[in-house]
Design an enzyme around this catalytic site. Structure first.
Site, PDB file in Angstrom:
ATOM      1  N   GLU A 120       0.824  -1.196   0.000  1.00 16.68           N
ATOM      2  CA  GLU A 120       0.000   0.000   0.000  1.00 16.68           C
ATOM      3  C   GLU A 120       0.866   1.256   0.000  1.00 16.68           C
ATOM      4  O   GLU A 120       1.965   1.271   0.555  1.00 16.68           O
ATOM      5  CB  GLU A 120      -0.921  -0.008   1.223  1.00 16.68           C
ATOM      6  CG  GLU A 120      -2.006  -1.073   1.071  1.00 16.68           C
ATOM      7  CD  GLU A 120      -2.914  -1.205   2.281  1.00 16.68           C
ATOM      8  OE1 GLU A 120      -4.095  -1.462   2.078  1.00 16.68           O
ATOM      9  OE2 GLU A 120      -2.448  -1.050   3.411  1.00 16.68           O
ATOM     10  N   CYS A 133       3.308   8.508   1.088  1.00 12.57           N
ATOM     11  CA  CYS A 133       3.893   7.599   2.066  1.00 12.57           C
ATOM     12  C   CYS A 133       4.074   6.255   1.367  1.00 12.57           C
ATOM     13  O   CYS A 133       3.105   5.653   0.910  1.00 12.57           O
ATOM     14  CB  CYS A 133       2.926   7.482   3.248  1.00 12.57           C
ATOM     15  SG  CYS A 133       3.431   6.255   4.449  1.00 12.57           S
ATOM     16  N   CYS A 140       6.822  -7.019   7.480  1.00 10.58           N
ATOM     17  CA  CYS A 140       7.966  -6.474   8.218  1.00 10.58           C
ATOM     18  C   CYS A 140       8.536  -7.588   9.090  1.00 10.58           C
ATOM     19  O   CYS A 140       7.787  -8.417   9.597  1.00 10.58           O
ATOM     20  CB  CYS A 140       7.506  -5.302   9.093  1.00 10.58           C
ATOM     21  SG  CYS A 140       8.844  -4.372   9.856  1.00 10.58           S
ATOM     22  N   CYS A 144       6.632  -4.496  16.179  1.00 16.91           N
ATOM     23  CA  CYS A 144       6.226  -3.432  17.104  1.00 16.91           C
ATOM     24  C   CYS A 144       4.767  -3.683  17.492  1.00 16.91           C
ATOM     25  O   CYS A 144       3.924  -3.910  16.622  1.00 16.91           O
ATOM     26  CB  CYS A 144       6.398  -2.073  16.439  1.00 16.91           C
ATOM     27  SG  CYS A 144       8.095  -1.831  15.868  1.00 16.91           S
ATOM     28  N   CYS A 147       1.661  -1.751  15.945  1.00 19.25           N
ATOM     29  CA  CYS A 147       1.652  -1.528  14.493  1.00 19.25           C
ATOM     30  C   CYS A 147       0.969  -2.687  13.769  1.00 19.25           C
ATOM     31  O   CYS A 147       1.303  -3.852  13.989  1.00 19.25           O
ATOM     32  CB  CYS A 147       3.086  -1.360  13.993  1.00 19.25           C
ATOM     33  SG  CYS A 147       3.219  -1.300  12.197  1.00 19.25           S
ATOM     34  N   CYS A 374      -1.087   6.134   9.605  1.00 18.09           N
ATOM     35  CA  CYS A 374       0.149   5.482  10.026  1.00 18.09           C
ATOM     36  C   CYS A 374      -0.109   4.182  10.756  1.00 18.09           C
ATOM     37  O   CYS A 374      -0.896   4.158  11.709  1.00 18.09           O
ATOM     38  CB  CYS A 374       0.831   6.346  11.067  1.00 18.09           C
ATOM     39  SG  CYS A 374       1.852   7.563  10.435  1.00 18.09           S
TER      40      CYS A 374
HETATM   41  N1  SAH Z   1       9.276   0.717   9.869  1.00 14.70           N
HETATM   42  C1  SAH Z   1       9.532   2.092   9.914  1.00 14.70           C
HETATM   43  C2  SAH Z   1       8.656   2.915   8.991  1.00 14.70           C
HETATM   44  C3  SAH Z   1       7.193   2.552   8.897  1.00 14.70           C
HETATM   45  S1  SAH Z   1       6.147   2.908  10.250  1.00 14.70           S
HETATM   46  C4  SAH Z   1       9.435   2.593  11.323  1.00 14.70           C
HETATM   47  O1  SAH Z   1       8.972   1.863  12.173  1.00 14.70           O
HETATM   48  O2  SAH Z   1       9.853   3.714  11.560  1.00 14.70           O
HETATM   49  C5  SAH Z   1       5.875   4.670  10.203  1.00 14.70           C
HETATM   50  C6  SAH Z   1       5.502   5.272  11.557  1.00 14.70           C
HETATM   51  O3  SAH Z   1       4.174   4.911  11.964  1.00 14.70           O
HETATM   52  C7  SAH Z   1       6.414   4.760  12.642  1.00 14.70           C
HETATM   53  O4  SAH Z   1       6.805   5.790  13.517  1.00 14.70           O
HETATM   54  C8  SAH Z   1       5.537   3.791  13.354  1.00 14.70           C
HETATM   55  O5  SAH Z   1       6.007   3.525  14.621  1.00 14.70           O
HETATM   56  C9  SAH Z   1       4.211   4.492  13.302  1.00 14.70           C
HETATM   57  N2  SAH Z   1       3.067   3.623  13.598  1.00 14.70           N
HETATM   58  C10 SAH Z   1       2.984   2.295  13.424  1.00 14.70           C
HETATM   59  N3  SAH Z   1       1.775   1.851  13.829  1.00 14.70           N
HETATM   60  C11 SAH Z   1       1.070   2.908  14.269  1.00 14.70           C
HETATM   61  C12 SAH Z   1      -0.261   3.093  14.761  1.00 14.70           C
HETATM   62  N4  SAH Z   1      -1.092   2.067  14.861  1.00 14.70           N
HETATM   63  N5  SAH Z   1      -0.648   4.320  15.094  1.00 14.70           N
HETATM   64  C13 SAH Z   1       0.199   5.367  14.916  1.00 14.70           C
HETATM   65  N6  SAH Z   1       1.438   5.270  14.449  1.00 14.70           N
HETATM   66  C14 SAH Z   1       1.885   4.061  14.117  1.00 14.70           C
HETATM   67 FE1  SF4 Z   2       7.800  -2.684  11.134  1.00 14.90          FE
HETATM   68 FE2  SF4 Z   2       5.588  -1.443  11.967  1.00 14.90          FE
HETATM   69 FE3  SF4 Z   2       7.700  -1.636  13.591  1.00 14.90          FE
HETATM   70 FE4  SF4 Z   2       7.816  -0.017  11.473  1.00 14.90          FE
HETATM   71  S1  SF4 Z   2       6.446   0.212  13.224  1.00 14.90           S
HETATM   72  S2  SF4 Z   2       9.385  -1.461  12.147  1.00 14.90           S
HETATM   73  S3  SF4 Z   2       6.583  -1.193   9.987  1.00 14.90           S
HETATM   74  S4  SF4 Z   2       6.487  -3.334  12.806  1.00 14.90           S
END
Ligand code: SAH
Ligand code: SF4
Length: 393
Positions: A120, A133, A140, A144, A147, A374
């Protein structure tokens, strides 16, 4: 990756015509090839070495400044060269499987790439800019806990072609290419910024991300200033310095926690490289200055990381560093184990950070009606299996 040209032109295979012809889909795409790679590939197809550099410039202008998808349109190349190009290459684009348009103008693209995988990309229009974006991986490797992408295992890395392809598809959709004969360099750009904040950890797909971003920043490529591109990492510390040297975009760090105890739970890569190690890498990031600050992303999770004490620790951690804090209200997804902090809490947190002299914009969730915010991205095939109907709209 296989390199068909190298094999075809090798001295051991002098008779190119004897080789089985490739179907058009199997030909390598010109999109995403670095200048050096394209130059070599042209020479291998018979372009004289002395002309190769100029041809790369001409082809790039057609591809990235005019968006052409057909070799026949490349009118400053001879008919023979156009035929040679068509026989050896394609101009690849991911296919748009679905495009969703939010009430607020956000566009979410579900794209299909080779192997039937899906990624996406999300376009967010604002008054002074339009940000795309983009994703760097399908899924991944990291997990996290807040996420949505993190609940999907890694399927594969995207190629440079697929990374740049997301930009091409979006510009196609926005109708951003100049008219035939028109000047590509004029007018306000609809797609003016790129953030590597979609699916995946960009630094775990380093080479493809680097090659793609070089094309995005090249004046004869997509031609965006490096200051309009932000790479977001969860904190792959050993590759942060390399990213500064070899890619050179702006950097965002997904911090989200101010102690190892909290961050271990939210961003488990912290167990490998802890908060202190991460901060050291940030302080050493090249070109760090007030004009080029690091962004620290901080997701606001109710009762988890959003207290006044957290805010004060955060300020202490970044003391003296040219930085801004991007507060992201948690974007929920089905089954997520967290709640978004209340607006009062987010404001109180922002106030502490602001008073310490750091800009701390709260990121307004965009495209909420289409799950485009995000951390909500996840391949639809994966999602459809588990999803509630309301999630897909
Ligand atoms: N993997 C990379 C880039 C993709 S995530 C990273 O983790 O930085 C982009 C941003 O969205 C990151 O800061 C991530 O922590 C945040 N993010 C992920 N899940 C989220 C959620 N459910 N609500 C808000 N931000 C989120
Ligand atoms: Fe992967 Fe989501 Fe963590 Fe970014 S925030 S490193 S996309 S698991």
């Amino acid at each position: 990756m296989t390199e068909p040209h190298a094999r075809q032109s090798s001295a051991l295979v002098p008779d190119m015509l004897a080789l089985p012809r490739k179907t058009p889909d199997a030909l390598p795409s010109l999109i995403g090839m670095t200048r050096a790679r394209l130059r070599d590939a042209l020479i291998e197809t018979g372009v004289p070495e002395k002309q190769a550099k100029m041809r790369v410039g001409q082809i790039w202008a057609w591809l990235y400044q005019r968006g052409v998808q057909d070799f026949g349109t490349m009118s400053n190349l001879s008919k023979d060269l156009r035929a040679t190009l068509a026989a050896h290459f394609r101009i690849g684009r991911p296919e748009i499987i679905e495009r969703q348009l939010s009430k607020d103008g956000t566009r979410k693209y579900l794209l299909q790439i080779e192997g039937g995988h899906e990624v996406e990309a999300v376009y967010i229009p604002e008054e002074d800019r339009g940000t795309l974006c983009i994703s760097s991986q399908v899924g991944c490797t990291l997990t996290c806990s807040f996420c949505h992408t993190g609940t999907q295992t890694l399927v594969r890395n995207l190629t440079a072609s697929e990374i740049i392809g997301q930009i091409m598809v979006c510009r196609d959709d926005l109708g951003e290419w100049p008219e035939e004969g028109g000047n590509p360099g004029t007018g306000k750009r609809l797609l003016s910024n790129i953030v590597l904040m979609g699916m995946g950890e960009p630094l775990y797909n380093f080479d493809a991300v680097r090659d793609a971003m070089k094309i995005a920043m090249d004046g004869e490529g997509i031609s965006l200033s490096r200051r309009r591109i932000t790479l977001s990492t969860s904190g792959v510390v050993p590759l942060i310095a390399r990213a500064g040297e070899e890619i050179g975009t702006m950097l965002a760090i997904s911090l989200h926690g101010t102690t190892d105890e909290i961050r271990d739970k939210l961003v488990p890569i912290n167990k490998k490289w802890n908060v202190e190690t991460l901060m050291q890498a940030c302080r050493a990031y090249p070109k760090l200055s007030n004009a080029e600050r690091i962004t620290f992303e901080y997701v606001m999770l109710d009762g988890v990381n959003d207290s006044d004490a957290d805010a004060k620790r955060l300020v202490k951690l970044i003391e003296g560093m040219p930085a801004k804090i991007n507060l992201i209200p948690f974007n929920p997804w089905p089954g997520a184990p967290y709640q978004r902090s209340s607006w009062e809490r987010i404001e109180a947190f922002a106030e502490i950070v602001n008073r310490a002299g750091y800009a701390s914009p709260v990121r307004t969730p965009r495209g909420q009606d289409i799950m485009a915010a995000c951390g909500q991205l996840k391949s639809a095939t994966e999602r459809a299996r588990k999803a509630r109907p309301s999630e897909i709209n």
